[in-house]
Design a protein around this motif. Structure first.
Motif, PDB file in Angstrom:
ATOM      1  N   ALA A 187       9.126   3.850   6.613  1.00  0.00           N
ATOM      2  CA  ALA A 187      10.500   3.360   6.632  1.00  0.00           C
ATOM      3  C   ALA A 187      10.539   2.138   7.539  1.00  0.00           C
ATOM      4  CB  ALA A 187      11.453   4.430   7.142  1.00  0.00           C
ATOM      5  N   VAL A 188      11.030   1.030   7.018  1.00  0.00           N
ATOM      6  CA  VAL A 188      11.186  -0.198   7.794  1.00  0.00           C
ATOM      7  C   VAL A 188      12.681  -0.417   7.978  1.00  0.00           C
ATOM      8  CG1 VAL A 188      10.772  -2.688   7.885  1.00  0.00           C
ATOM      9  CG2 VAL A 188       9.053  -1.173   6.852  1.00  0.00           C
ATOM     10  N   ILE A 189      13.087  -0.519   9.226  1.00  0.00           N
ATOM     11  CA  ILE A 189      14.498  -0.685   9.527  1.00  0.00           C
ATOM     12  C   ILE A 189      14.746  -2.150   9.837  1.00  0.00           C
ATOM     13  CG2 ILE A 189      16.434   0.157  10.898  1.00  0.00           C
ATOM     14  CD1 ILE A 189      14.697   2.329   9.329  1.00  0.00           C
ATOM     15  N   GLY A 190      15.454  -2.827   8.952  1.00  0.00           N
ATOM     16  CA  GLY A 190      15.752  -4.243   9.093  1.00  0.00           C
ATOM     17  C   GLY A 190      14.971  -5.064   8.094  1.00  0.00           C
ATOM     18  N   ALA A 191      15.678  -5.729   7.190  1.00  0.00           N
ATOM     19  CA  ALA A 191      15.043  -6.555   6.164  1.00  0.00           C
ATOM     20  C   ALA A 191      15.089  -8.027   6.532  1.00  0.00           C
ATOM     21  CB  ALA A 191      15.694  -6.320   4.802  1.00  0.00           C
ATOM     22  N   GLY A 192      14.885  -8.303   7.835  1.00  0.00           N
ATOM     23  CA  GLY A 192      14.723  -9.693   8.253  1.00  0.00           C
ATOM     24  C   GLY A 192      13.372 -10.185   7.753  1.00  0.00           C
ATOM     25  N   THR A 193      12.959 -11.316   8.213  1.00  0.00           N
ATOM     26  CA  THR A 193      11.692 -11.893   7.760  1.00  0.00           C
ATOM     27  C   THR A 193      10.520 -10.970   8.048  1.00  0.00           C
ATOM     28  OG1 THR A 193      12.631 -14.068   8.227  1.00  0.00           O
ATOM     29  CG2 THR A 193      10.268 -13.964   7.855  1.00  0.00           C
ATOM     30  N   GLY A 194      10.417 -10.489   9.282  1.00  0.00           N
ATOM     31  CA  GLY A 194       9.295  -9.624   9.668  1.00  0.00           C
ATOM     32  C   GLY A 194       9.338  -8.273   8.995  1.00  0.00           C
ATOM     33  N   GLY A 195      10.516  -7.657   8.925  1.00  0.00           N
ATOM     34  CA  GLY A 195      10.647  -6.354   8.291  1.00  0.00           C
ATOM     35  C   GLY A 195      10.327  -6.413   6.810  1.00  0.00           C
ATOM     36  N   ALA A 224       8.359  -8.623   5.323  1.00  0.00           N
ATOM     37  CA  ALA A 224       6.903  -8.818   5.190  1.00  0.00           C
ATOM     38  C   ALA A 224       6.155  -7.507   5.435  1.00  0.00           C
ATOM     39  CB  ALA A 224       6.424  -9.896   6.156  1.00  0.00           C
ATOM     40  N   ALA A 225       6.584  -6.731   6.427  1.00  0.00           N
ATOM     41  CA  ALA A 225       5.935  -5.453   6.725  1.00  0.00           C
ATOM     42  C   ALA A 225       6.082  -4.489   5.550  1.00  0.00           C
ATOM     43  CB  ALA A 225       6.534  -4.842   7.991  1.00  0.00           C
ATOM     44  N   ALA A 226       7.258  -4.442   4.953  1.00  0.00           N
ATOM     45  CA  ALA A 226       7.493  -3.557   3.817  1.00  0.00           C
ATOM     46  C   ALA A 226       6.634  -3.960   2.618  1.00  0.00           C
ATOM     47  CB  ALA A 226       8.971  -3.572   3.435  1.00  0.00           C
ATOM     48  N   ILE A 227       6.559  -5.246   2.342  1.00  0.00           N
ATOM     49  CA  ILE A 227       5.740  -5.739   1.233  1.00  0.00           C
ATOM     50  C   ILE A 227       4.277  -5.392   1.458  1.00  0.00           C
ATOM     51  CG2 ILE A 227       4.882  -7.827   0.088  1.00  0.00           C
ATOM     52  CD1 ILE A 227       7.743  -9.015   0.621  1.00  0.00           C
ATOM     53  N   GLN A 228       3.779  -5.635   2.664  1.00  0.00           N
ATOM     54  CA  GLN A 228       2.363  -5.360   2.947  1.00  0.00           C
ATOM     55  C   GLN A 228       2.058  -3.872   2.854  1.00  0.00           C
ATOM     56  OE1 GLN A 228      -0.112  -7.545   3.190  1.00  0.00           O
ATOM     57  NE2 GLN A 228      -1.503  -5.815   3.271  1.00  0.00           N
ATOM     58  N   ALA A 229       2.938  -3.032   3.390  1.00  0.00           N
ATOM     59  CA  ALA A 229       2.713  -1.585   3.310  1.00  0.00           C
ATOM     60  C   ALA A 229       2.672  -1.132   1.853  1.00  0.00           C
ATOM     61  CB  ALA A 229       3.801  -0.840   4.083  1.00  0.00           C
ATOM     62  N   ALA A 230       3.567  -1.664   1.030  1.00  0.00           N
ATOM     63  CA  ALA A 230       3.579  -1.318  -0.396  1.00  0.00           C
ATOM     64  C   ALA A 230       2.295  -1.775  -1.077  1.00  0.00           C
ATOM     65  CB  ALA A 230       4.794  -1.935  -1.078  1.00  0.00           C
ATOM     66  N   ARG A 231       1.827  -2.945  -0.719  1.00  0.00           N
ATOM     67  CA  ARG A 231       0.581  -3.452  -1.309  1.00  0.00           C
ATOM     68  C   ARG A 231      -0.628  -2.632  -0.883  1.00  0.00           C
ATOM     69  NH1 ARG A 231       1.511 -10.015  -0.816  1.00  0.00           N
ATOM     70  NH2 ARG A 231       3.111 -10.127  -2.444  1.00  0.00           N
ATOM     71  N   MET A 232      -0.486  -1.910   0.215  1.00  0.00           N
ATOM     72  CA  MET A 232      -1.556  -1.023   0.678  1.00  0.00           C
ATOM     73  C   MET A 232      -1.421   0.381   0.088  1.00  0.00           C
ATOM     74  SD  MET A 232      -1.737  -2.295   4.640  1.00  0.00           S
ATOM     75  CE  MET A 232      -3.122  -1.247   5.087  1.00  0.00           C
ATOM     76  N   ASN A 260      10.387  -6.742  -5.170  1.00  0.00           N
ATOM     77  CA  ASN A 260      10.399  -6.087  -6.480  1.00  0.00           C
ATOM     78  C   ASN A 260       9.004  -6.010  -7.087  1.00  0.00           C
ATOM     79  OD1 ASN A 260      13.162  -5.687  -6.332  1.00  0.00           O
ATOM     80  ND2 ASN A 260      13.627  -7.603  -7.370  1.00  0.00           N
ATOM     81  N   GLU A 261       8.219  -7.046  -6.930  1.00  0.00           N
ATOM     82  CA  GLU A 261       6.869  -7.065  -7.483  1.00  0.00           C
ATOM     83  C   GLU A 261       5.930  -6.108  -6.763  1.00  0.00           C
ATOM     84  OE1 GLU A 261       5.811 -11.200  -7.396  1.00  0.00           O
ATOM     85  OE2 GLU A 261       7.465 -11.717  -8.740  1.00  0.00           O
ATOM     86  N   ALA A 262       6.251  -5.753  -5.542  1.00  0.00           N
ATOM     87  CA  ALA A 262       5.415  -4.796  -4.806  1.00  0.00           C
ATOM     88  C   ALA A 262       5.501  -3.400  -5.430  1.00  0.00           C
ATOM     89  CB  ALA A 262       5.821  -4.749  -3.337  1.00  0.00           C
ATOM     90  N   ASN A 263       6.560  -3.141  -6.194  1.00  0.00           N
ATOM     91  CA  ASN A 263       6.748  -1.918  -6.976  1.00  0.00           C
ATOM     92  C   ASN A 263       6.879  -0.632  -6.171  1.00  0.00           C
ATOM     93  OD1 ASN A 263       6.784  -3.083  -9.544  1.00  0.00           O
ATOM     94  ND2 ASN A 263       4.565  -3.204  -9.560  1.00  0.00           N
ATOM     95  N   ARG A 264       6.730  -0.660  -4.889  1.00  0.00           N
ATOM     96  CA  ARG A 264       6.786   0.579  -4.107  1.00  0.00           C
ATOM     97  C   ARG A 264       7.786   0.482  -2.965  1.00  0.00           C
ATOM     98  NH1 ARG A 264       1.194   3.502  -4.774  1.00  0.00           N
ATOM     99  NH2 ARG A 264       2.392   5.102  -3.747  1.00  0.00           N
ATOM    100  N   VAL A 265       8.635  -0.540  -2.994  1.00  0.00           N
ATOM    101  CA  VAL A 265       9.640  -0.716  -1.944  1.00  0.00           C
ATOM    102  C   VAL A 265      11.011  -0.397  -2.532  1.00  0.00           C
ATOM    103  CG1 VAL A 265      10.741  -2.324  -0.340  1.00  0.00           C
ATOM    104  CG2 VAL A 265       8.293  -2.530  -0.825  1.00  0.00           C
ATOM    105  N   THR A 266      11.722   0.518  -1.878  1.00  0.00           N
ATOM    106  CA  THR A 266      13.110   0.782  -2.235  1.00  0.00           C
ATOM    107  C   THR A 266      13.961   0.115  -1.168  1.00  0.00           C
ATOM    108  OG1 THR A 266      12.507   2.915  -3.206  1.00  0.00           O
ATOM    109  CG2 THR A 266      14.836   2.551  -2.699  1.00  0.00           C
TER     110      THR A 266
END
Length: 155
Positions: free
Chosen positions: A32-40, A42-50, A130-136
Motif C-alpha cells: 500500500a502506497v499512501i500518497g500519489a505524488g511523484t515519489g509515491g 513511481a514507487a507504486a509503478i515499480q512495485a507493480a512491475r516487480m 494503468n499499464e503496470a496492470n497491478r496498481v489500484t
C-alpha cells in the motif's frame, strides 16, 4: 464510507468520498502506497512491475503531486537524473509534444530542459499506472488507521 485494505500484514481503514465500497469490503494487496505524488506514484509503478499487487491511495483527485498539480512542471535536472521511471516519464512527455510538433521546452530557459502542461504530466503518470496492470488507484481517499499483525506495530 470506509474501505478496508489489507496489504501484506497491514490493515488500512480508508475513507473514500466516492462511496464505491461498503465498509465490509476487504481488498488484499502486497503493498500500500499512501500518497500519489511523484515519489509515491513511481514507487507504486515499480512495485507493480516487480509483480506485487499495489493499492495507491491519494487524498486529492490528482496524480503527480507538485510536479503536476501545483504546476511546477519545469524540470530543471538538465539530464543529470534522467534514468529509470523518471526517464520513461520524460520520454512520454516528449513524445506527446513531438506528435504535436511542439518543443517540450518552449516555456523554459534551455534547449535541454523539460517543461510541460500539468495535465500532460498527469496523463503520462496515469498511463504508466494503468499499464503496470497491478496498481489500484484510490482517489479522494485517505488512510484513517493502520494495523500490523504478527508481532508488528499497531498505529
Amino acid at each position: 464510507m470506509y474501505l478496508l485494505i489489507t496489504a501484506v500484514l497491514f490493515l488500512f481503514t480508508v475513507f473514500s468520498q466516492s462511496g464505491a465500497f461498503a465498509s465490509s469490503d476487504a481488498l488484499y494487496y502486497d503493498v500500500a502506497v499512501i500518497g500519489a505524488g511523484t515519489g509515491g506514484t513511481a514507487a507504486a509503478i515499480q512495485a507493480a512491475r516487480m509483480g506485487m499487487d499495489v493499492a495507491l491511495i491519494e487524498e486529492s483527485d490528482w496524480v503527480g503531486g507538485q510536479m503536476t498539480g501545483a504546476a511546477v512542471s519545469t524540470m530543471d535536472d538538465v539530464r543529470r537524473t534522467r534514468t529509470g521511471i523518471y526517464n520513461e516519464f520524460i520520454t512520454r512527455v516528449r513524445e506527446h509534444y513531438e506528435m504535436r510538433e511542439t518543443a517540450v521546452n518552449t516555456c523554459y530557459w534551455g534547449s535541454d530542459t523539460i517543461a510541460f502542461e500539468p495535465w500532460v504530466g498527469q496523463k503520462a503518470l496515469t498511463d504508466m499506472i494503468n499499464e503496470a496492470n497491478r496498481v489500484t488507484l484510490f482517489l479522494k481517499a485517505r488512510v484513517l488507521e493502520a494495523q500490523v499483525d504478527n508481532g508488528g506495530v499497531t498505529a
